[in-house]
Design an enzyme around this catalytic site. Structure first.
Site, PDB file in Angstrom:
ATOM      1  N   THR A  21       0.462  -1.618  -0.315  1.00 41.85           N
ATOM      2  CA  THR A  21       0.008   0.422   0.014  1.00 41.85           C
ATOM      3  C   THR A  21       1.201   1.066  -0.410  1.00 41.85           C
ATOM      4  OG1 THR A  21      -1.777   1.327   1.493  1.00 41.85           O
ATOM      5  CG2 THR A  21      -0.160  -0.187   2.384  1.00 41.85           C
ATOM      6  N   ASP A  22       0.399   2.656  -0.437  1.00 39.34           N
ATOM      7  CA  ASP A  22       1.034   3.500   0.291  1.00 39.34           C
ATOM      8  C   ASP A  22       0.658   4.457   0.907  1.00 39.34           C
ATOM      9  OD1 ASP A  22      -1.958   4.952   0.093  1.00 39.34           O
ATOM     10  OD2 ASP A  22      -1.858   5.406  -1.611  1.00 39.34           O
ATOM     11  N   GLU A  23       0.325   3.107   2.025  1.00 44.51           N
ATOM     12  CA  GLU A  23      -0.264   4.558   3.538  1.00 44.51           C
ATOM     13  C   GLU A  23       1.749   3.962   3.902  1.00 44.51           C
ATOM     14  OE1 GLU A  23      -3.493   3.161   5.357  1.00 44.51           O
ATOM     15  OE2 GLU A  23      -4.955   3.451   3.529  1.00 44.51           O
TER      16      GLU A  23
ATOM     17  N   LYS B 299       2.659  -2.982   7.370  1.00 43.54           N
ATOM     18  CA  LYS B 299       2.138  -3.516   6.065  1.00 43.54           C
ATOM     19  C   LYS B 299       3.621  -2.464   5.861  1.00 43.54           C
ATOM     20  CE  LYS B 299       0.092  -4.786   3.111  1.00 43.54           C
ATOM     21  NZ  LYS B 299      -0.461  -6.172   2.466  1.00 43.54           N
TER      22      LYS B 299
ATOM     23  N   TYR C 156      -1.686  -0.660  10.846  1.00 42.41           N
ATOM     24  CA  TYR C 156      -2.065  -1.011   9.506  1.00 42.41           C
ATOM     25  C   TYR C 156      -0.665  -0.916   8.851  1.00 42.41           C
ATOM     26  CZ  TYR C 156      -3.340  -1.675   4.666  1.00 42.41           C
ATOM     27  OH  TYR C 156      -3.175  -2.104   3.408  1.00 42.41           O
TER      28      TYR C 156
HETATM   29  P1  NAD Z   1      -9.582  -7.687   1.794  1.00 42.24           P
HETATM   30  O1  NAD Z   1      -9.429  -7.200   3.656  1.00 42.24           O
HETATM   31  O2  NAD Z   1     -10.725  -7.767   1.013  1.00 42.24           O
HETATM   32  O3  NAD Z   1      -9.086  -8.936   2.288  1.00 42.24           O
HETATM   33  C1  NAD Z   1      -7.832  -9.664   1.975  1.00 42.24           C
HETATM   34  C2  NAD Z   1      -8.224 -11.281   2.327  1.00 42.24           C
HETATM   35  O4  NAD Z   1      -6.732 -12.054   2.807  1.00 42.24           O
HETATM   36  C3  NAD Z   1      -9.673 -11.955   3.055  1.00 42.24           C
HETATM   37  O5  NAD Z   1      -9.655 -12.785   1.743  1.00 42.24           O
HETATM   38  C4  NAD Z   1      -8.901 -12.555   4.278  1.00 42.24           C
HETATM   39  O6  NAD Z   1      -9.857 -13.954   5.049  1.00 42.24           O
HETATM   40  C5  NAD Z   1      -7.915 -12.587   3.650  1.00 42.24           C
HETATM   41  N1  NAD Z   1      -6.863 -13.169   5.219  1.00 42.24           N
HETATM   42  C6  NAD Z   1      -6.911 -12.805   6.182  1.00 42.24           C
HETATM   43  N2  NAD Z   1      -6.269 -13.396   6.387  1.00 42.24           N
HETATM   44  C7  NAD Z   1      -5.551 -14.385   6.465  1.00 42.24           C
HETATM   45  C8  NAD Z   1      -4.377 -15.355   6.883  1.00 42.24           C
HETATM   46  N3  NAD Z   1      -3.975 -14.993   7.290  1.00 42.24           N
HETATM   47  N4  NAD Z   1      -4.178 -16.179   5.775  1.00 42.24           N
HETATM   48  C9  NAD Z   1      -5.185 -16.236   4.380  1.00 42.24           C
HETATM   49  N5  NAD Z   1      -5.376 -15.240   4.428  1.00 42.24           N
HETATM   50  C10 NAD Z   1      -5.391 -14.300   4.911  1.00 42.24           C
HETATM   51  O7  NAD Z   1      -7.968  -7.002   1.402  1.00 42.24           O
HETATM   52  P2  NAD Z   1      -7.961  -6.346  -0.129  1.00 42.24           P
HETATM   53  O8  NAD Z   1      -8.152  -4.408  -0.417  1.00 42.24           O
HETATM   54  O9  NAD Z   1      -8.361  -6.841  -0.750  1.00 42.24           O
HETATM   55  O10 NAD Z   1      -6.420  -6.031  -0.072  1.00 42.24           O
HETATM   56  C11 NAD Z   1      -5.722  -7.011  -0.413  1.00 42.24           C
HETATM   57  C12 NAD Z   1      -3.555  -6.493  -0.395  1.00 42.24           C
HETATM   58  O11 NAD Z   1      -4.005  -4.986  -0.983  1.00 42.24           O
HETATM   59  C13 NAD Z   1      -3.016  -6.301   1.541  1.00 42.24           C
HETATM   60  O12 NAD Z   1      -2.636  -6.471   0.640  1.00 42.24           O
HETATM   61  C14 NAD Z   1      -3.595  -4.567   1.297  1.00 42.24           C
HETATM   62  O13 NAD Z   1      -2.546  -4.448   1.948  1.00 42.24           O
HETATM   63  C15 NAD Z   1      -3.205  -4.121   0.199  1.00 42.24           C
HETATM   64  N6  NAD Z   1      -4.152  -2.946  -0.587  1.00 42.24           N
HETATM   65  C16 NAD Z   1      -5.000  -2.519  -0.281  1.00 42.24           C
HETATM   66  C17 NAD Z   1      -5.924  -1.575  -1.163  1.00 42.24           C
HETATM   67  C18 NAD Z   1      -7.325  -1.244  -0.941  1.00 42.24           C
HETATM   68  O14 NAD Z   1      -7.487   0.043  -0.735  1.00 42.24           O
HETATM   69  N7  NAD Z   1      -7.798  -2.220  -0.215  1.00 42.24           N
HETATM   70  C19 NAD Z   1      -5.033  -0.250  -1.509  1.00 42.24           C
HETATM   71  C20 NAD Z   1      -3.481  -1.239  -1.786  1.00 42.24           C
HETATM   72  C21 NAD Z   1      -3.064  -2.315  -0.968  1.00 42.24           C
HETATM   73  P1  TYD Z   2     -10.860   3.763   3.955  1.00 37.82           P
HETATM   74  O1  TYD Z   2     -11.383   3.080   3.298  1.00 37.82           O
HETATM   75  O2  TYD Z   2     -10.728   3.353   5.956  1.00 37.82           O
HETATM   76  O3  TYD Z   2      -9.321   3.222   3.698  1.00 37.82           O
HETATM   77  P2  TYD Z   2      -8.171   4.311   4.372  1.00 37.82           P
HETATM   78  O4  TYD Z   2      -8.130   4.977   5.383  1.00 37.82           O
HETATM   79  O5  TYD Z   2      -6.694   2.732   4.052  1.00 37.82           O
HETATM   80  O6  TYD Z   2      -7.197   5.288   3.124  1.00 37.82           O
HETATM   81  O7  TYD Z   2     -11.039   5.097   4.654  1.00 37.82           O
HETATM   82  C1  TYD Z   2     -10.731   6.057   3.342  1.00 37.82           C
HETATM   83  C2  TYD Z   2     -10.680   7.576   4.222  1.00 37.82           C
HETATM   84  O8  TYD Z   2     -12.420   8.136   3.977  1.00 37.82           O
HETATM   85  C3  TYD Z   2     -10.240   7.797   5.162  1.00 37.82           C
HETATM   86  O9  TYD Z   2      -9.839   9.192   5.259  1.00 37.82           O
HETATM   87  C4  TYD Z   2     -10.837   7.813   5.946  1.00 37.82           C
HETATM   88  C5  TYD Z   2     -11.966   8.096   6.027  1.00 37.82           C
HETATM   89  N1  TYD Z   2     -13.208   7.635   6.297  1.00 37.82           N
HETATM   90  C6  TYD Z   2     -14.854   8.780   6.460  1.00 37.82           C
HETATM   91  O10 TYD Z   2     -14.544   9.861   6.695  1.00 37.82           O
HETATM   92  N2  TYD Z   2     -15.671   7.857   7.181  1.00 37.82           N
HETATM   93  C7  TYD Z   2     -16.013   6.314   7.785  1.00 37.82           C
HETATM   94  O11 TYD Z   2     -16.397   5.743   7.695  1.00 37.82           O
HETATM   95  C8  TYD Z   2     -14.381   5.588   7.051  1.00 37.82           C
HETATM   96  C9  TYD Z   2     -15.192   3.865   7.065  1.00 37.82           C
HETATM   97  C10 TYD Z   2     -13.704   5.953   6.140  1.00 37.82           C
END
Ligand code: NAD
Ligand code: TYD
Length: 359
Positions: free
Chosen positions: A138-140, A168, A164
């Site tokens: 992630t960019d975070e 990461k 989080y």
């Molecule tokens: P998500 O939370 O929707 O899904 C996570 C998946 O991992 C689930 O299916 C869960 O069952 C599985 N999982 C969790 N713990 C596990 C374990 N111990 N063993 C096996 N499986 C396990 O996540 P996502 O949003 O699809 O993100 C996927 C990846 O992309 C993550 O690594 C996240 O850090 C990265 N990422 C997400 C975003 C975003 O905006 N969602 C952006 C950048 C990077």
């Molecule tokens: P989120 O989807 O949790 O992603 P991240 O924190 O990983 O970027 O949140 C996106 C943005 O939205 C973040 O600035 C927090 C804000 N947010 C709200 O304002 N209200 C909410 O109920 C949630 C879940 C997030």
């Protein structure tokens, strides 16, 4: 080595989109996909129902922290690559319970690296050069930007601010160290906020759509001026496919949508689209917007400089925010039963815990 990808976390939001997109776009590759997922609250096999009987798809219910099981899966499937999505991903949950993030994101990634390395070392020399371990991050990890700061590049120092992002960042460092120390052919991607189908409704965009359709408050943390760079999930998947195919081992690639928006802008956009596609009986959805107590340590701004992946691998997003968000809202309108099913008892408990304390 087999023409097999071992995908972790393939039942989650991005993982399931990646697998579905793979079978849509890369069918001619005849690659077998093995989806290894522990099915936490965020994992959902409903997302992949259409593949249940696909001859090139397998599901393995397993936890990436189980070392023996991970080694056994490498032995059994002999994959040519790992694409590692599995993680705990919600910042608010990491504030309430950071232990699970340390376990899965750090210990789990470490366990997977160890299993991958044992397998990789035993491969014939010709295969060793072809194997890839692609770590999805992630960019975070880069921390928070001020309004005038340049976007994150691959050389921006890590300054994670939440449990989080700290977990990461730690996993990214482990992946890097396995390349430098042992020569494991790793690739890392650091992507901005995704949105699209199958996004679990604890995150901003699906939460706001689901709450609006239920006539519930739309809870904005703080002043709503925090900025995120939004990328349509299928564009993230195409970027990962590019990096897997052409990325230089040991490198990291930033992936982003060039769509910097404040949370308020995002929520107003959602309300506008819903006002047209699913109007309320009376009034507009904006009336549901409610400001609530801020997230502790809330990062102010994320922005991605994605010129490296564009220049070196020729990747660019296909969707603008305007096109991607319309498709997303339409998907949630067409799939209300999906949202209803995933918002089960444990989701309700989380909702009460997280939003109860913000009233
Ligand atoms: P998500 O939370 O929707 O899904 C996570 C998946 O991992 C689930 O299916 C869960 O069952 C599985 N999982 C969790 N713990 C596990 C374990 N111990 N063993 C096996 N499986 C396990 O996540 P996502 O949003 O699809 O993100 C996927 C990846 O992309 C993550 O690594 C996240 O850090 C990265 N990422 C997400 C975003 C975003 O905006 N969602 C952006 C950048 C990077
Ligand atoms: P989120 O989807 O949790 O992603 P991240 O924190 O990983 O970027 O949140 C996106 C943005 O939205 C973040 O600035 C927090 C804000 N947010 C709200 O304002 N209200 C909410 O109920 C949630 C879940 C997030």
């Amino acid at each position: 080595m087999q023409n097999t990808l071992l995908i972790t976390g393939g039942a989650g939001f991005i993982g399931s989109n990646f697998i579905l997109e793979w079978f849509n776009k890369e069918l001619e590759s005849a690659t077998t996909i093995v989806n290894v997922d522990a099915l936490t609250y965020a994992g959902n096999l409903m997302n992949l129902l259409e593949l249940a009987h696909h001859p090139l798809y397998r599901f393995e219910h397993a936890d990436i922290c189980e070392a023996e099981k991970m080694s056994a899966l490498f032995e059994q499937y002999q994959p040519r690559a790992v694409v590692h999505f599995a993680a705990e991903t919600h910042v608010d949950r990491s504030i309430v319970g950071p232990e699970a993030f340390l376990r899965t994101n750090v210990q789990g990634t470490f366990t997977l690296l160890q299993a991958a390395m044992k397998y990789w070392k035993a491969l014939p020399a010709a295969d060793r050069g072809l194997f890839r371990f692609l770590h999805v991050s992630t960019d975070e990890v880069y921390g928070s930007l001020g309004p005038e700061d340049p976007p994150f590049s691959e050389t921006t120092p890590f300054q994670p601010n939440s449990p989080y992002s700290a977990s990461k960042a730690a996993s990214d460092h482990f992946v890097r160290s396995y390349y430098h120390t042992y020569g494991l052919p790793t690739l890392t991607t650091n992507c901005s906020n995704n949105y699209g189908p199958y996004h679990f409704p604890e995150k901003l965009i699906p939460l706001m759509i689901a709450n609006a359709l239920d006539e519930k408050p739309l809870p904005i943390y703080g002043d709503g001026k925090n900025v995120r760079d939004w990328l349509y999930v299928k564009d993230h998947c195409s970027a990962i496919r590019r990096v897997l195919a052409e990325g230089i081992v040991g490198e990291t690639y930033n992936i982003g949508g060039c769509n910097e928006l404040t949370n308020l802008q995002v929520v107003h956009t959602l309300c506008n689209i819903l006002n047209t596609l699913a109007p309320r009986k009376r009034g507009s959805y904006e009336e549901l917007i409610t400001f609530v107590k801020d997230r502790p340590g809330h990062d102010r701004r994320y922005a991605i400089n994605a010129t490296k992946i564009e220049r070196e691998l020729g990747w660019k997003p296909a969707e603008t925010f305007e096109t991607g968000i319309r498709k997303t809202v339409q998907w949630y309108l067409d799939n209300r039963t999906w949202t209803d099913k995933v918002r089960n008892g444990s989701y309700r408990q989380w909702e009460a815990l997280n939003y109860g304390q913000r009233a």
